[in-house]
Enzyme design. Structure first.
Site, mmCIF file in Angstrom:
data_model
loop_
_atom_site.group_PDB
_atom_site.id
_atom_site.type_symbol
_atom_site.label_atom_id
_atom_site.label_comp_id
_atom_site.label_asym_id
_atom_site.label_seq_id
_atom_site.Cartn_x
_atom_site.Cartn_y
_atom_site.Cartn_z
ATOM 1 N N GLY A 328 0.821 -1.202 0.000
ATOM 2 C CA GLY A 328 0.000 0.000 0.000
ATOM 3 C C GLY A 328 0.857 1.255 0.000
ATOM 4 C CB SER A 329 -0.021 4.692 1.044
ATOM 5 O OG SER A 329 -1.184 4.763 0.244
ATOM 6 C CB VAL A 330 4.412 1.912 3.520
ATOM 7 C CG1 VAL A 330 5.904 1.850 3.837
ATOM 8 C CG2 VAL A 330 3.628 2.151 4.806
ATOM 9 C CG ASN A 612 -6.453 3.647 -1.712
ATOM 10 O OD1 ASN A 612 -7.392 3.128 -1.134
ATOM 11 N ND2 ASN A 612 -6.600 4.537 -2.682
#
Length: 612
Positions: A328-330, A612
């Site tokens: 996801g967004s990491v 997200n």
């Protein structure tokens, strides 16, 4: 007549000469064997009358960075019988059945078995062994050896690992550093007569065991406990399937904590940790072995045993290294670093987010369906805006994206010193079109391990040196003498220092002003990134919430990645994962001696941390 006598005398002489020659050869051979080979055949004869029993070596300890012993040994006993020396077999059977709490029939089979030495039971408590020795039963041998013992039970269970009945490592550090830890077994040699009975007053010879070396690791007992407490707390609050935490030093790859709750008991590793799972396995076994045709019961029992073994194998897995997930967004931190390095974006670049971005014929939504409107790049990463990162991915192009993934080390294993590390699951480059490129850019449609993500981000924020995550620091003997300092690969220059500095700066703003604001701690400069990803199949509506943070933002000394698997209710990473890392940092930053500094004051943000 004369000729016959002469012929007979010659015949006798020849026979006598042959006999004399044979006797000479035999005497010579006897002299050779008795004088020149006496030592060899004496040893052979002694070997035939020697009985051998092993003495286990003490396995080396596993010791954390504070000097706390996490794995050690307990003295236990092995109870054996020598059939030829038994004088009162019925008494032996009675005593061993009682003291060892074993079925009499089982003990009888072992006692009555005709063999040189038969093991009845191993890993017997020393107190029980001493009681059995006190009976003075002929033919019963009580030998002391060692059993692995973990003073803190469940602490770091999937990291430390455990040993089997032969004291050999099975999983975790126990198996990875087996050659250092195991030592060399010794032997007890006793003389027996032709019947196998020990010769009184003959004494015994011992070959002393050589103890294993101690493994000193980077894991910190106190930090591990802080993280376990925080993980258990959020797991219960969110009724999650599991929670994983990695805490490491981004400058050199030393891992300070690795948590996977629920953990299992290292002193009882073959008992399933979830009662309902254990009951399910037992019920399944009972159902499959009852009320079925006799001929199928054996196969069904094997099937039930296999099912339980599969459950145990699953329990022993380390999700931080053995399992992959959509980050996801990491992952936007990695897209950001590649974009800065390639020069396709600057902090002043402006974007417009209407709540989605069209890629070919696909409308790919932002987490904020109403859109962020006009924003510069810094605001885009603070808002965790998908359209911004889709644009970056398209600007980079497939070739550059894969070039930087390779350069950053993302497509190779990290080389962590734990067994079973999984690889990144990425699209084959030739199959990546604009839509796949768009989803990759904001961390979806591929999978990585948590340790890979933590290692890659560490390498991007530490100035650009790709480090190897590890636990092992050094190997020493029991007197503290250094045997070996463990070394790990470092690849320098995977990004420039300026890119690393800029990345740290924008990630600090994510925490002080953006979607990671719930990780903010007054007086500390913290960088980080939130993430919420959906597991496959999407129709299951299961999510993974995570937060990656590091401190201090301008000179990272510690990095933490927290992952919550399938939380119930609110599942956004910025809402439920960031506060847990805040709690962890609140404990460990002072503990590590990281002092408060003049950090930017947190500004109120209208932006919700749902991303997200």
């Amino acid at each position: 007549m004369f000729r016959n006598k002469t012929f007979n005398r010659r015949k006798i002489l020849i026979v006598f000469t042959v006999i004399l020659l044979i006797l000479s050869i035999l005497v010579g051979r006897l002299v050779y064997l008795m004088i020149f080979c006496s030592e060899y055949y004496g040893q052979k004869a002694e070997d035939l009358h020697e009985r051998e029993r092993d003495i286990k070596a003490a396995r080396g300890k596993i010791i954390d960075s504070t000097g706390t012993v996490l794995a050690t040994n307990r003295t236990v006993c092995t109870i054996s019988v020598i059939h030829s020396q038994l004088k009162e077999p019925e008494e032996v059977i009675r005593v061993l059945s009682k003291e060892l709490e074993m079925e009499e029939e089982t003990v009888r089979k072992r006692v009555e078995k005709v063999s040189s030495i038969e093991r009845v039971k191993s890993n017997v408590d020393k107190e029980v062994g001493d009681r059995i020795r006190g009976y003075g039963l002929a033919g019963v041998k009580v030998d002391e050896d060692y059993k692995r013992y973990y003073p803190y039970g469940t602490l770091a269970s999937r990291v430390l690992g455990f040993t089997g009945g032969d004291n050999q490592g099975i999983i975790g550090l126990e198996v990875m550093y087996e050659d250092y830890l195991k030592g060399s077994s010794g032997k007890i040699l006793t003389l027996t007569d032709a019947r196998g009975v020990e010769i009184e007053n003959a004494g015994e010879r011992r070959q002393e065991p050589v103890d294993g070396y101690n493994l000193h690791i980077s894991l910190d007992y106190n930090i591990q406990m802080y993280c376990e407490q925080a993980a258990k707390k959020v797991m219960e609050a969110k009724s999650a399937d599991g929670v994983s935490v990695i805490v490491m030093k981004p400058d050199n790859g030393e891992i300070l904590a690795m948590v996977n709750v629920p953990e299992f008991d290292l002193n009882d590793p073959f008992t399933l940790i979830q009662t309902e799972t254990a009951e399910s396995a037992q019920t399944s076994e009972a159902e499959e072995t009852a009320a079925e045709p006799e001929g199928t019961k054996t196969e069904e029992k094997k099937s039930a045993e296999q099912k339980k073994q599969d459950l145990l194998n699953q329990m022993w897995r380390n999700p931080c290294i053995n399992d992959t997930y959509e980050p996801g967004s990491v992952f936007k931190t990695i897209t950001t670093a590649a974009s800065f390095e390639e020069g396709v974006v600057s902090l002043n670049d402006h974007f417009f987010c209407p709540g989605y971005k069209m890629v070919e014929d696909r409308r790919i939504h932002c987490h904020k369906r109403t859109g962020h409107g006009s924003e510069d790049f810094t605001q885009g990463i603070m808002n965790s805006c998908n359209p911004v990162f889709i644009e970056l991915g398209l600007r980079l192009g497939v070739d550059n994206v894969y070039k930087y993934f390779e350069q950053f080390g993302l497509l190779s294993r990290t080389g962590i010193d734990l067994p079973g590390e999984a690889s990144t699951i990425m699209h084959d480059k030739k199959n990546v079109g604009p839509v796949e490129l768009a989803t990759i850019s904001f961390g979806q449609s591929f999978q990585v391990t948590p340790i890979q993500l933590a290692t890659t981000v560490s390498s991007l924020i530490n100035g650009g040196n790709r480090i190897t995550p590890h636990f092992g620091v050094s190997v020493k003997d029991d007197q503290g003498k250094l045997i070996e300092t463990l070394q790990y690969d470092v690849k320098e220059g995977i990004v420039s220092e300026s890119t690393s500095e800029t990345l740290r700066s924008v990630l600090e703003k994510v925490v002080s002003e953006g979607s990671g604001k719930r990780a903010y701690i007054e007086g500390f400069s913290i960088g980080g990134k939130t993430a919420t990803s959906q597991t496959l199949p999407r129709s299951a509506n299961k999510y993974i919430s995570s937060f990656l943070g590091f401190a201090p933002a301008d000179d990272p000394q510690v990095l933490a990645l927290l992952i919550i698997n399938n939380p119930q209710g609110i599942y956004y990473g910025g809402t439920i994962a960031a506060p847990v890392v805040k709690e962890i940092f609140s404990n460990i930053l002072p503990y590590l001696g990281i002092e408060k500094q003049a950090a930017p004051k947190q500004e109120d943000s209208k932006e919700d941390s749902e991303e997200n």
